[in-house]
Design a protein around this motif. Structure first.
Motif, PDB file in Angstrom:
ATOM      1  N   MET A  57      18.345  15.693  29.058  1.00  0.00           N
ATOM      2  CA  MET A  57      17.408  15.405  30.141  1.00  0.00           C
ATOM      3  C   MET A  57      17.172  13.893  30.194  1.00  0.00           C
ATOM      4  SD  MET A  57      13.817  17.308  30.944  1.00  0.00           S
ATOM      5  CE  MET A  57      14.604  18.830  30.541  1.00  0.00           C
ATOM      6  N   SER A  58      17.196  13.357  31.380  1.00  0.00           N
ATOM      7  CA  SER A  58      17.064  11.910  31.535  1.00  0.00           C
ATOM      8  C   SER A  58      15.624  11.518  31.845  1.00  0.00           C
ATOM      9  CB  SER A  58      17.984  11.419  32.645  1.00  0.00           C
ATOM     10  OG  SER A  58      17.525  11.891  33.893  1.00  0.00           O
ATOM     11  N   ASP A  59      15.429  10.220  31.920  1.00  0.00           N
ATOM     12  CA  ASP A  59      14.127   9.659  32.270  1.00  0.00           C
ATOM     13  C   ASP A  59      14.041   9.620  33.788  1.00  0.00           C
ATOM     14  OD1 ASP A  59      11.788   8.853  31.126  1.00  0.00           O
ATOM     15  OD2 ASP A  59      12.345   6.748  30.982  1.00  0.00           O
ATOM     16  N   LYS A  60      13.732  10.759  34.373  1.00  0.00           N
ATOM     17  CA  LYS A  60      13.811  10.904  35.819  1.00  0.00           C
ATOM     18  C   LYS A  60      12.681  11.802  36.336  1.00  0.00           C
ATOM     19  CE  LYS A  60      17.325  12.368  39.151  1.00  0.00           C
ATOM     20  NZ  LYS A  60      18.724  12.822  39.243  1.00  0.00           N
ATOM     21  N   THR A  61      12.213  11.495  37.559  1.00  0.00           N
ATOM     22  CA  THR A  61      11.212  12.306  38.251  1.00  0.00           C
ATOM     23  C   THR A  61      11.799  12.778  39.567  1.00  0.00           C
ATOM     24  OG1 THR A  61       9.382  11.008  37.329  1.00  0.00           O
ATOM     25  CG2 THR A  61       8.895  12.289  39.301  1.00  0.00           C
ATOM     26  N   THR A  62      11.633  14.069  39.864  1.00  0.00           N
ATOM     27  CA  THR A  62      12.056  14.627  41.143  1.00  0.00           C
ATOM     28  C   THR A  62      10.878  15.372  41.745  1.00  0.00           C
ATOM     29  OG1 THR A  62      14.337  14.855  40.394  1.00  0.00           O
ATOM     30  CG2 THR A  62      13.692  16.151  42.324  1.00  0.00           C
ATOM     31  N   ILE A  63      10.568  15.063  42.995  1.00  0.00           N
ATOM     32  CA  ILE A  63       9.427  15.675  43.682  1.00  0.00           C
ATOM     33  C   ILE A  63       9.899  16.314  44.979  1.00  0.00           C
ATOM     34  CG2 ILE A  63       7.168  15.265  44.759  1.00  0.00           C
ATOM     35  CD1 ILE A  63       6.863  12.827  42.891  1.00  0.00           C
ATOM     36  N   ILE A  64       9.526  17.583  45.184  1.00  0.00           N
ATOM     37  CA  ILE A  64       9.717  18.220  46.486  1.00  0.00           C
ATOM     38  C   ILE A  64       8.508  17.848  47.333  1.00  0.00           C
ATOM     39  CG2 ILE A  64       9.754  20.389  47.769  1.00  0.00           C
ATOM     40  CD1 ILE A  64      11.198  21.684  45.466  1.00  0.00           C
ATOM     41  N   VAL A  65       8.731  17.230  48.476  1.00  0.00           N
ATOM     42  CA  VAL A  65       7.659  16.899  49.412  1.00  0.00           C
ATOM     43  C   VAL A  65       7.739  17.917  50.546  1.00  0.00           C
ATOM     44  CG1 VAL A  65       6.608  15.113  50.856  1.00  0.00           C
ATOM     45  CG2 VAL A  65       7.873  14.463  48.792  1.00  0.00           C
ATOM     46  N   GLN A  66       6.989  19.010  50.391  1.00  0.00           N
ATOM     47  CA  GLN A  66       7.007  20.103  51.359  1.00  0.00           C
ATOM     48  C   GLN A  66       5.892  19.954  52.388  1.00  0.00           C
ATOM     49  OE1 GLN A  66       4.578  22.861  51.447  1.00  0.00           O
ATOM     50  NE2 GLN A  66       5.667  23.908  53.060  1.00  0.00           N
ATOM     51  N   SER A  67       4.800  19.340  51.976  1.00  0.00           N
ATOM     52  CA  SER A  67       3.645  19.200  52.862  1.00  0.00           C
ATOM     53  C   SER A  67       3.719  17.900  53.659  1.00  0.00           C
ATOM     54  CB  SER A  67       2.350  19.207  52.045  1.00  0.00           C
ATOM     55  OG  SER A  67       1.241  18.966  52.894  1.00  0.00           O
ATOM     56  N   GLY A  68       3.301  17.981  54.894  1.00  0.00           N
ATOM     57  CA  GLY A  68       3.203  16.786  55.726  1.00  0.00           C
ATOM     58  C   GLY A  68       1.781  16.258  55.802  1.00  0.00           C
ATOM     59  N   ASP A  69       0.869  16.836  55.027  1.00  0.00           N
ATOM     60  CA  ASP A  69      -0.523  16.384  55.035  1.00  0.00           C
ATOM     61  C   ASP A  69      -0.633  14.979  54.458  1.00  0.00           C
ATOM     62  OD1 ASP A  69      -1.267  18.860  56.031  1.00  0.00           O
ATOM     63  OD2 ASP A  69      -1.854  19.650  54.073  1.00  0.00           O
ATOM     64  N   MET A  70      -1.453  14.152  55.077  1.00  0.00           N
ATOM     65  CA  MET A  70      -1.582  12.760  54.697  1.00  0.00           C
ATOM     66  C   MET A  70      -1.911  12.594  53.211  1.00  0.00           C
ATOM     67  SD  MET A  70      -4.337   9.884  55.917  1.00  0.00           S
ATOM     68  CE  MET A  70      -5.558  10.387  54.722  1.00  0.00           C
ATOM     69  N   ASP A  71      -2.912  13.316  52.726  1.00  0.00           N
ATOM     70  CA  ASP A  71      -3.338  13.152  51.344  1.00  0.00           C
ATOM     71  C   ASP A  71      -2.260  13.594  50.354  1.00  0.00           C
ATOM     72  OD1 ASP A  71      -4.263  15.522  52.752  1.00  0.00           O
ATOM     73  OD2 ASP A  71      -5.218  16.178  50.910  1.00  0.00           O
ATOM     74  N   LYS A  72      -1.500  14.611  50.707  1.00  0.00           N
ATOM     75  CA  LYS A  72      -0.430  15.069  49.819  1.00  0.00           C
ATOM     76  C   LYS A  72       0.742  14.100  49.826  1.00  0.00           C
ATOM     77  CE  LYS A  72      -1.906  19.825  50.091  1.00  0.00           C
ATOM     78  NZ  LYS A  72      -1.575  21.183  50.507  1.00  0.00           N
ATOM     79  N   LEU A  73       1.013  13.499  50.958  1.00  0.00           N
ATOM     80  CA  LEU A  73       2.056  12.478  51.017  1.00  0.00           C
ATOM     81  C   LEU A  73       1.649  11.256  50.191  1.00  0.00           C
ATOM     82  CD1 LEU A  73       4.819  11.768  52.085  1.00  0.00           C
ATOM     83  CD2 LEU A  73       3.754  10.983  54.192  1.00  0.00           C
TER      84      LEU A  73
ATOM     85  N   ALA B 183       7.826   2.402  38.584  1.00  0.00           N
ATOM     86  CA  ALA B 183       7.275   1.247  37.874  1.00  0.00           C
ATOM     87  C   ALA B 183       7.417   1.396  36.357  1.00  0.00           C
ATOM     88  CB  ALA B 183       5.804   1.048  38.249  1.00  0.00           C
ATOM     89  N   MET B 184       7.488   2.650  35.881  1.00  0.00           N
ATOM     90  CA  MET B 184       7.657   2.903  34.446  1.00  0.00           C
ATOM     91  C   MET B 184       9.129   3.023  34.061  1.00  0.00           C
ATOM     92  SD  MET B 184       4.427   5.372  33.702  1.00  0.00           S
ATOM     93  CE  MET B 184       4.550   5.236  31.937  1.00  0.00           C
ATOM     94  N   GLY B 185      10.023   2.658  34.995  1.00  0.00           N
ATOM     95  CA  GLY B 185      11.443   2.619  34.697  1.00  0.00           C
ATOM     96  C   GLY B 185      12.184   3.929  34.865  1.00  0.00           C
ATOM     97  N   MET B 186      11.556   4.910  35.504  1.00  0.00           N
ATOM     98  CA  MET B 186      12.209   6.201  35.708  1.00  0.00           C
ATOM     99  C   MET B 186      12.949   6.217  37.043  1.00  0.00           C
ATOM    100  SD  MET B 186       9.184   8.781  34.439  1.00  0.00           S
ATOM    101  CE  MET B 186      10.246  10.208  34.191  1.00  0.00           C
TER     102      MET B 186
END
Length: 139
Positions: A1-17, A29-32
């Motif tokens: 497993m690598s130093d990586k982040t993956t996010i599903i952006v399913q919502s179009g709501d402003m606060d969730k974005l 910023a943390m190098g991922m």
């Protein structure tokens, strides 16, 4: 497993974005390595002129809640979604647009901010990203 982040952006709501972009910029910023997979209503925020159009997820009150929230955020010097997206791209973040969602919603590549999008893909593209990620989120 690598130093990586993956996010599903399913919502179009402003606060969730905001949440997706703040977490992803923090990861960068943390190098991922960081990827955002935009699908369904989240994908609509990648339409030309669509980034700032999402409602609040709660207490939107026909847009009044969003106006109040944006005013408070401005007073607190919170960066705009446009700024957060620019930072994300400048820091090397990757954006994947869901092709299945594009088909369902009748969107063409020319409808989207192609300068944001690094790749077009489907569930297999997301799984490939997530499989090698230390952090996966669904927002």
């Amino acid at each position: 497993m690598s130093d990586k982040t993956t996010i599903i952006v399913q919502s179009g709501d402003m606060d969730k974005l905001y949440s997706a972009l703040i977490v992803s910029n923090g990861s960068l910023a943390m190098g991922m390595d960081t990827s955002l997979f935009f699908t369904f209503w989240g994908l609509l925020r990648l339409k030309k002129g669509g980034l700032e159009k999402g409602p609040l997820s709660k207490m939107n009150f026909l847009g009044l809640g969003k106006m109040m929230m944006l005013n408070r955020m401005k007073k607190s010097n919170v960066a705009s979604l446009d700024r957060l997206m620019s930072d994300f791209k400048e820091l090397g973040g990757k954006i994947i647009a869901c092709e299945m969602t594009m088909d369902i919603m009748g969107l063409k590549r020319s409808d989207l901010r192609e300068d944001y999008i690094d790749e077009y893909g489907a569930v297999g593209t997301y799984i490939k990203e997530a499989r090698s990620s230390a952090i996966t989120l669904f927002i």
